[in-house]
Design a protein around this motif. Structure first.
Motif, PDB file in Angstrom:
ATOM      1  N   ILE A 218      -0.335 -54.782  32.888  1.00 21.62           N
ATOM      2  CA  ILE A 218       1.037 -54.994  33.344  1.00 21.62           C
ATOM      3  C   ILE A 218       1.466 -56.400  32.956  1.00 21.62           C
ATOM      4  N   ALA A 219       2.593 -56.501  32.260  1.00 21.42           N
ATOM      5  CA  ALA A 219       3.202 -57.789  31.961  1.00 21.42           C
ATOM      6  C   ALA A 219       4.497 -57.875  32.751  1.00 21.42           C
ATOM      7  N   SER A 220       4.669 -58.970  33.482  1.00 21.65           N
ATOM      8  CA  SER A 220       5.797 -59.045  34.401  1.00 21.65           C
ATOM      9  C   SER A 220       6.195 -60.492  34.653  1.00 21.65           C
ATOM     10  N   ARG A 221       7.476 -60.688  34.957  1.00 24.81           N
ATOM     11  CA  ARG A 221       7.938 -62.011  35.361  1.00 24.81           C
ATOM     12  C   ARG A 221       7.622 -62.292  36.824  1.00 24.81           C
ATOM     13  N   ALA A 222       7.258 -61.268  37.576  1.00 23.04           N
ATOM     14  CA  ALA A 222       6.938 -61.422  38.996  1.00 23.04           C
ATOM     15  C   ALA A 222       5.715 -60.586  39.321  1.00 23.04           C
ATOM     16  N   ASP A 223       4.949 -61.009  40.304  1.00 19.91           N
ATOM     17  CA  ASP A 223       3.793 -60.229  40.720  1.00 19.91           C
ATOM     18  C   ASP A 223       4.248 -58.880  41.262  1.00 19.91           C
ATOM     19  N   PRO A 224       3.683 -57.783  40.784  1.00 20.11           N
ATOM     20  CA  PRO A 224       4.071 -56.476  41.307  1.00 20.11           C
ATOM     21  C   PRO A 224       3.527 -56.284  42.726  1.00 20.11           C
ATOM     22  N   PRO A 225       4.215 -55.509  43.557  1.00 18.18           N
ATOM     23  CA  PRO A 225       3.751 -55.286  44.938  1.00 18.18           C
ATOM     24  C   PRO A 225       2.613 -54.274  44.991  1.00 18.18           C
ATOM     25  N   LEU A 226       1.500 -54.650  44.419  1.00 16.11           N
ATOM     26  CA  LEU A 226       0.290 -53.831  44.417  1.00 16.11           C
ATOM     27  C   LEU A 226      -0.785 -54.539  45.228  1.00 16.11           C
ATOM     28  N   SER A 227      -1.885 -53.866  45.489  1.00 17.46           N
ATOM     29  CA  SER A 227      -2.972 -54.457  46.280  1.00 17.46           C
ATOM     30  C   SER A 227      -3.809 -55.372  45.401  1.00 17.46           C
ATOM     31  N   LEU A 228      -3.213 -56.474  44.967  1.00 13.02           N
ATOM     32  CA  LEU A 228      -3.897 -57.381  44.048  1.00 13.02           C
ATOM     33  C   LEU A 228      -5.112 -58.021  44.701  1.00 13.02           C
ATOM     34  N   ALA A 229      -5.019 -58.364  45.982  1.00 12.34           N
ATOM     35  CA  ALA A 229      -6.151 -59.000  46.666  1.00 12.34           C
ATOM     36  C   ALA A 229      -7.357 -58.071  46.685  1.00 12.34           C
ATOM     37  N   ARG A 230      -7.124 -56.787  46.928  1.00 12.53           N
ATOM     38  CA  ARG A 230      -8.229 -55.827  46.949  1.00 12.53           C
ATOM     39  C   ARG A 230      -8.840 -55.675  45.571  1.00 12.53           C
ATOM     40  N   LEU A 231      -7.999 -55.548  44.544  1.00 20.23           N
ATOM     41  CA  LEU A 231      -8.505 -55.434  43.179  1.00 20.23           C
ATOM     42  C   LEU A 231      -9.283 -56.685  42.787  1.00 20.23           C
TER      43      LEU A 231
ATOM     44  N   LEU B 234       2.346 -51.566  30.465  1.00 20.12           N
ATOM     45  CA  LEU B 234       3.690 -51.517  31.042  1.00 20.12           C
ATOM     46  C   LEU B 234       4.282 -52.920  30.926  1.00 20.12           C
ATOM     47  N   ASP B 235       5.187 -53.093  29.976  1.00 21.00           N
ATOM     48  CA  ASP B 235       5.791 -54.403  29.728  1.00 21.00           C
ATOM     49  C   ASP B 235       7.080 -54.543  30.532  1.00 21.00           C
ATOM     50  N   ASP B 236       7.361 -55.771  30.978  1.00 22.10           N
ATOM     51  CA  ASP B 236       8.562 -56.057  31.784  1.00 22.10           C
ATOM     52  C   ASP B 236       8.599 -55.222  33.067  1.00 22.10           C
ATOM     53  N   TYR B 237       7.471 -55.167  33.740  1.00 20.84           N
ATOM     54  CA  TYR B 237       7.371 -54.351  34.956  1.00 20.84           C
ATOM     55  C   TYR B 237       8.269 -54.878  36.071  1.00 20.84           C
ATOM     56  N   HIS B 238       8.702 -56.140  35.989  1.00 18.44           N
ATOM     57  CA  HIS B 238       9.560 -56.708  37.026  1.00 18.44           C
ATOM     58  C   HIS B 238      10.891 -55.974  37.138  1.00 18.44           C
ATOM     59  N   GLY B 239      11.247 -55.176  36.125  1.00 19.09           N
ATOM     60  CA  GLY B 239      12.474 -54.405  36.200  1.00 19.09           C
ATOM     61  C   GLY B 239      12.406 -53.240  37.164  1.00 19.09           C
TER      62      GLY B 239
END
Length: 413
Positions: free
Chosen positions: A175-188, A145-150
């Motif tokens: 996922i490629a994004s200009r901003a961190d997506p609001p996912l559970s990154l800490a858990r992953l 998923l490219d440009d997920y920040h959109g």
């Protein structure tokens, strides 16, 4: 277990009536005349659930993924280039499933049929069906998923989180994004399910910068000038490319490199159009007000902006990869990328010529209150408050004289 908040796709024209743009499903081509980055290619691990490539505009995220795909010719990859028009959950999931069908035409047939039904079931039911279809696929699949920040729809983020929680082992999400997506990154991250590539990884090394400027852009730049440009741009690939455009046809490259800064017209246009103008008004105002600061902390920003919430804003800018560089691991001090700071300062001076002096004055007061007299004096001078600067110098002069004498004695020994 986190479940999607919006459990039902609302009534709307079915996706069969909503044409999908085929070009958004095209995988980007990789050309051998680009700068190869094997050190990064090797870090994208298909064995982990999620690879996140998160960095500001112009750091080569899409190009890196194109090389990663080309590195294994038979790699099975589903690609979606996203933008803000994909905020509708039905459209988003239709693109995602259709991309998977480019790998295997029968994949996702049942889940897509559910999406296209007159009364779509809850989103979770569609995703459970899709997950079961993915589990039956043999061999590894990468979904990019490219440009997920959109994407700004919470229900879509929840759906991606649900998908990640139950992803079959042979499926890998990138996922490629200009901003961190609001996912559970800490858990992953804690479970070892996350690979991360960020600005510090993506910036060009001196060798990569030399290859880019001299081989790709066709310039003949000395090693010293390459090193100076790499340092000035901090490895920002778009910055190097824009500098190269400005150097085309110039006779004295060394003079250009020595003077290169954020006032270069290509740099200014890019950062204004791709970064600053895309920000909400309150974010843009914060950026311009704090552009005078060489270092930023939450409390200092509050003092300069006459607002509260400076720390929260800095953390938001960091998550959003807005050319903000942390100076410690405690999220206390930051600085702006040098070229971005140059553009912000010039834009602030143009937009608020009468306010710049008062901003420096407020910064000087804060530094004095925290016994940081060197910075307090510098900002007092920038505020053209020479009386205040003289008073600050008088306060620290005895200490400065004592240290000077001690240094002199040590030197004579």
């Amino acid at each position: 277990m986190t479940r999607p908040r919006s459990m039902t796709v609302s009534a709307r024209p079915t996706t069969s009536e909503l044409p999908l743009l085929e070009t958004k499903l095209y995988r980007p081509d990789w050309s051998a005349d680009r700068v190869s980055r094997p050190r990064l290619i090797d870090r994208i691990h298909p064995q982990r659930k999620l690879s996140l490539i998160s960095a500001p505009a112009g750091f080569g995220k899409t190009t890196l993924l194109a090389e990663w795909i080309a590195a294994v010719p038979n790699r099975r990859v589903a690609w979606v280039s996203l933008d803000q028009s994909d905020h509708d959950p039905a459209v988003f999931w239709s693109y995602l499933i259709t991309a998977l069908q480019n790998i295997q035409p029968s994949l996702g047939e049942r889940s897509l049929a559910l999406l296209q039904s007159p009364q779509p079931p809850p989103t979770e039911s569609v995703l459970m069906t899709l997950l079961n279809e993915l589990a039956a696929v043999e061999g590894e699949i990468a979904l990019i998923l490219d440009d997920y920040h959109g994407i700004e729809t919470p229900a879509i983020h929840d759906g991606i989180g649900f998908l990640l929680s139950h992803l079959p082992p042979q499926v890998h999400l990138i996922i490629a994004s200009r901003a961190d997506p609001p996912l559970s990154l800490a858990r992953l991250r804690s479970h070892g399910d996350l690979t991360e590539l960020r600005v510090s990884d993506l910036r060009f090394t001196p060798d990569e910068a030399a290859a880019f400027l001299n081989r790709v852009m066709g310039l003949e730049i000395s090693a010293a000038d390459v090193a100076a440009l790499e340092q000035r741009t901090e490895g920002w690939i778009a910055g190097l490319q824009l500098a190269a455009l400005s150097m085309q046809g110039r006779e004295n490259i060394a003079d250009f490199v020595a003077a290169f800064s954020g006032d270069d017209r290509y740099i200014v246009d890019y950062l204004l159009e791709e970064v600053l103008q895309r920000q909400p008004d309150h974010v843009r105002r914060f950026l311009l007000q704090t552009a005078i600061l060489e270092r930023l902390s939450g409390a200092l920003c509050d003092a300069v902006t006459d607002q509260t919430g400076g720390q929260a804003m800095l953390e938001t800018l960091e998550r959003g990869n807005l050319f903000l560089i942390p100076l410690d691991n405690q999220r206390q001090w930051y600085r702006y990328h040098h070229l971005f700071a140059d553009v912000l300062q010039a834009h602030a001076l143009m937009a608020w010529p009468e306010r710049i002096l008062s901003l420096h004055g407020q910064a000087s007061e804060w530094y004095e209150q925290h016994d940081l007299f060197s910075e307090a004096i510098r900002h007092a001078l920038a505020a053209q408050d020479f009386e205040r600067a003289a008073g600050l110098i008088e306060q620290v002069w005895p200490t400065m004289r004592r240290r000077q004498r001690e240094t002199t004695r040590l030197y004579r020994k």
